[in-house]
Design a protein around this motif. Structure first.
Motif, PDB file in Angstrom:
ATOM      1  N   LYS A   1       8.510  -0.185  -4.222  1.00 39.61           N
ATOM      2  CA  LYS A   1       7.665  -0.691  -5.301  1.00 39.61           C
ATOM      3  C   LYS A   1       8.443  -1.700  -6.143  1.00 39.61           C
ATOM      4  O   LYS A   1       7.939  -2.792  -6.452  1.00 39.61           O
ATOM      5  N   ASN A   2       9.658  -1.365  -6.496  1.00 42.90           N
ATOM      6  CA  ASN A   2      10.471  -2.276  -7.301  1.00 42.90           C
ATOM      7  C   ASN A   2      10.829  -3.546  -6.533  1.00 42.90           C
ATOM      8  O   ASN A   2      10.912  -4.633  -7.121  1.00 42.90           O
ATOM      9  N   TYR A   3      11.018  -3.425  -5.229  1.00 41.16           N
ATOM     10  CA  TYR A   3      11.324  -4.599  -4.412  1.00 41.16           C
ATOM     11  C   TYR A   3      10.169  -5.605  -4.481  1.00 41.16           C
ATOM     12  O   TYR A   3      10.389  -6.811  -4.657  1.00 41.16           O
ATOM     13  N   PHE A   4       8.945  -5.116  -4.350  1.00 44.59           N
ATOM     14  CA  PHE A   4       7.797  -6.017  -4.407  1.00 44.59           C
ATOM     15  C   PHE A   4       7.548  -6.540  -5.824  1.00 44.59           C
ATOM     16  O   PHE A   4       7.139  -7.695  -5.993  1.00 44.59           O
TER      17      PHE A   4
ATOM     18  N   ILE B   1      13.999 -16.979 -13.301  1.00 48.68           N
ATOM     19  CA  ILE B   1      12.604 -16.563 -13.454  1.00 48.68           C
ATOM     20  C   ILE B   1      12.565 -15.051 -13.637  1.00 48.68           C
ATOM     21  O   ILE B   1      13.147 -14.305 -12.842  1.00 48.68           O
ATOM     22  N   GLN B   2      11.893 -14.621 -14.679  1.00 45.52           N
ATOM     23  CA  GLN B   2      11.778 -13.190 -14.949  1.00 45.52           C
ATOM     24  C   GLN B   2      10.766 -12.567 -14.004  1.00 45.52           C
ATOM     25  O   GLN B   2       9.625 -13.031 -13.894  1.00 45.52           O
ATOM     26  N   SER B   3      11.176 -11.509 -13.317  1.00 44.11           N
ATOM     27  CA  SER B   3      10.262 -10.804 -12.422  1.00 44.11           C
ATOM     28  C   SER B   3       9.614  -9.639 -13.152  1.00 44.11           C
ATOM     29  O   SER B   3       9.879  -9.398 -14.336  1.00 44.11           O
ATOM     30  N   LEU B   4       8.788  -8.889 -12.442  1.00 44.38           N
ATOM     31  CA  LEU B   4       8.125  -7.736 -13.036  1.00 44.38           C
ATOM     32  C   LEU B   4       8.968  -6.467 -12.972  1.00 44.38           C
ATOM     33  O   LEU B   4       8.598  -5.454 -13.565  1.00 44.38           O
ATOM     34  N   VAL B   5      10.080  -6.509 -12.241  1.00 47.96           N
ATOM     35  CA  VAL B   5      10.908  -5.309 -12.164  1.00 47.96           C
ATOM     36  C   VAL B   5      11.690  -5.175 -13.475  1.00 47.96           C
ATOM     37  O   VAL B   5      12.240  -6.153 -13.987  1.00 47.96           O
ATOM     38  N   PRO B   6      11.711  -3.986 -14.070  1.00 48.35           N
ATOM     39  CA  PRO B   6      12.393  -3.810 -15.359  1.00 48.35           C
ATOM     40  C   PRO B   6      13.900  -4.033 -15.252  1.00 48.35           C
ATOM     41  O   PRO B   6      14.515  -3.756 -14.209  1.00 48.35           O
ATOM     42  N   ALA B   7      14.499  -4.535 -16.319  1.00 44.78           N
ATOM     43  CA  ALA B   7      15.958  -4.697 -16.373  1.00 44.78           C
ATOM     44  C   ALA B   7      16.621  -3.340 -16.207  1.00 44.78           C
ATOM     45  O   ALA B   7      16.111  -2.312 -16.679  1.00 44.78           O
ATOM     46  N   GLY B   8      17.755  -3.320 -15.521  1.00 42.96           N
ATOM     47  CA  GLY B   8      18.493  -2.078 -15.335  1.00 42.96           C
ATOM     48  C   GLY B   8      18.014  -1.217 -14.183  1.00 42.96           C
ATOM     49  O   GLY B   8      18.536  -0.123 -13.960  1.00 42.96           O
ATOM     50  N   THR B   9      17.032  -1.704 -13.422  1.00 42.56           N
ATOM     51  CA  THR B   9      16.510  -0.930 -12.294  1.00 42.56           C
ATOM     52  C   THR B   9      17.572  -0.816 -11.193  1.00 42.56           C
ATOM     53  O   THR B   9      18.250  -1.791 -10.849  1.00 42.56           O
TER      54      THR B   9
ATOM     55  N   GLU C   1       0.825  -1.200   0.000  1.00 33.59           N
ATOM     56  CA  GLU C   1       0.000   0.000   0.000  1.00 33.59           C
ATOM     57  C   GLU C   1       0.865   1.258   0.000  1.00 33.59           C
ATOM     58  O   GLU C   1       0.568   2.232  -0.701  1.00 33.59           O
ATOM     59  N   TYR C   2       1.951   1.244   0.769  1.00 28.33           N
ATOM     60  CA  TYR C   2       2.865   2.393   0.779  1.00 28.33           C
ATOM     61  C   TYR C   2       3.469   2.607  -0.604  1.00 28.33           C
ATOM     62  O   TYR C   2       3.572   3.752  -1.086  1.00 28.33           O
ATOM     63  N   ALA C   3       3.827   1.508  -1.262  1.00 27.93           N
ATOM     64  CA  ALA C   3       4.450   1.602  -2.584  1.00 27.93           C
ATOM     65  C   ALA C   3       3.457   1.956  -3.680  1.00 27.93           C
ATOM     66  O   ALA C   3       3.859   2.309  -4.793  1.00 27.93           O
ATOM     67  N   GLY C   4       2.176   1.868  -3.388  1.00 29.65           N
ATOM     68  CA  GLY C   4       1.162   2.195  -4.384  1.00 29.65           C
ATOM     69  C   GLY C   4       0.954   1.126  -5.428  1.00 29.65           C
ATOM     70  O   GLY C   4       0.536   1.411  -6.559  1.00 29.65           O
ATOM     71  N   ILE C   5       1.225  -0.130  -5.066  1.00 32.48           N
ATOM     72  CA  ILE C   5       1.034  -1.237  -6.007  1.00 32.48           C
ATOM     73  C   ILE C   5      -0.430  -1.679  -5.994  1.00 32.48           C
ATOM     74  O   ILE C   5      -0.994  -1.962  -4.934  1.00 32.48           O
ATOM     75  N   ASP C   6      -1.019  -1.721  -7.153  1.00 33.00           N
ATOM     76  CA  ASP C   6      -2.400  -2.165  -7.291  1.00 33.00           C
ATOM     77  C   ASP C   6      -2.452  -3.669  -7.010  1.00 33.00           C
ATOM     78  O   ASP C   6      -1.742  -4.461  -7.658  1.00 33.00           O
ATOM     79  N   LEU C   7      -3.269  -4.072  -6.061  1.00 34.29           N
ATOM     80  CA  LEU C   7      -3.350  -5.496  -5.708  1.00 34.29           C
ATOM     81  C   LEU C   7      -3.920  -6.345  -6.830  1.00 34.29           C
ATOM     82  O   LEU C   7      -3.896  -7.577  -6.749  1.00 34.29           O
ATOM     83  N   ALA C   8      -4.385  -5.713  -7.883  1.00 30.44           N
ATOM     84  CA  ALA C   8      -4.829  -6.460  -9.058  1.00 30.44           C
ATOM     85  C   ALA C   8      -3.679  -7.252  -9.674  1.00 30.44           C
ATOM     86  O   ALA C   8      -3.907  -8.229 -10.392  1.00 30.44           O
TER      87      ALA C   8
END
Length: 258
Positions: free
Chosen positions: A156-159, A180-188, A78-85
């Motif tokens: 946000k990127n951590y989650f 396994i590819q995560s949702l965090v963009p490469a180069g973050t 919630e702090y990071a503003g990630i949509d639980l969707a």
């Protein structure tokens, strides 16, 4: 005389016990209706029959107040503003953080473990510059006490790093690391307000945005290891949109070998 009575009484009890245990003596004590019990090994059903989002919500601050093992993870989301969707989308591997993976407190309420302890906040001088140890050159730190001590974008990127594309459960893994590819963009890159921005060569995150999973003992009796370092607390929860693995220790946001 008392001793003899006690001896006789004990002898009778022993005889009755032997009679009850003998297979042919069940009828004598009205046990003829009982049947021998054959042990059948059963495995708990790993299907939770809900989405990963519902699993998170139900066990954070849902209908059962005493079961809030994902409370601090949800507060971070919630702090990071990630949509639980994001936790409803199909075909994903979800890494969940148990409360103890975020913060562990001693009897005085001091943070002594978890992510907030492992990735503490960097202390700064009055000019906003990191205070460095004169011997090691490393920044001086103190444990975080709340999610807002961290940069919102970094959290946000951590989650996002803890959500993998594709479903990887026990039957999909072995004792060799699976990328396994995560949702965090490469180069973050992580910001520098905490130790997250000082690890992995100052990058913080895996530069390909990937994490590793493997089974420590090459069978489903062994833990699923994240990035060669952290064993699962519990794993293999089959949600309707993927699989959930739960960890009770802070997770490293990069692979050992990149």
């Amino acid at each position: 005389m008392k001793k003899n009575i006690k001896t006789i009484f004990n002898t009778i009890l022993l005889a009755l016990a032997v009679v009850v245990l003998l297979p042919g003596c069940k009828k004598l004590f009205g046990l003829s209706k009982q049947e021998d019990y054959d042990y059948v090994k059963e495995t708990l059903d790993p299907h939770i029959n809900i989405t990963a989002r519902q699993f998170l919500e139900n066990r954070s601050y849902g209908a059962t107040p005493q079961d809030t093992v994902f409370k601090w993870m949800r507060l971070g989301l919630e702090y990071a503003g990630i949509d639980l969707a994001e936790y409803e989308k199909p075909g994903r591997t979800f890494i969940f953080m148990h409360n103890e993976a975020v913060r562990r407190l001693d009897a005085t309420g001091k943070v002594t473990g978890g992510m907030w302890f492992t990735y503490p906040i960097v202390l700064k001088d009055i000019n906003g510059n990191p205070i460095l140890d004169p011997v090691t050159g490393a920044p001086k730190t103190a444990p975080a006490t709340k999610w807002s001590d961290y940069d919102k974008g970094t959290i946000k990127n951590y989650f996002l790093y803890l959500i993998g594309e594709g479903v990887y459960n026990f039957e999909d893994l072995n004792n060799l690391n699976k990328d396994i590819q995560s949702l965090v963009p490469a180069g973050t890159v992580a910001t520098k307000e905490s130790l997250l921005g000082w690890i992995n060569g100052g990058k913080g995150f895996d530069q390909e945005g990937k994490f590793n999973l493997k089974i420590k003992s090459n069978n489903d009796l062994g833990p699923i290891v994240h990035n060669d370092l952290v064993d699962d607390r519990s794993a293999g929860y089959i949600a309707t949109n993927g699989v959930v693995h739960v960890y009770g220790n802070p997770l490293v946001p990069y692979r050992a070998q990149q």
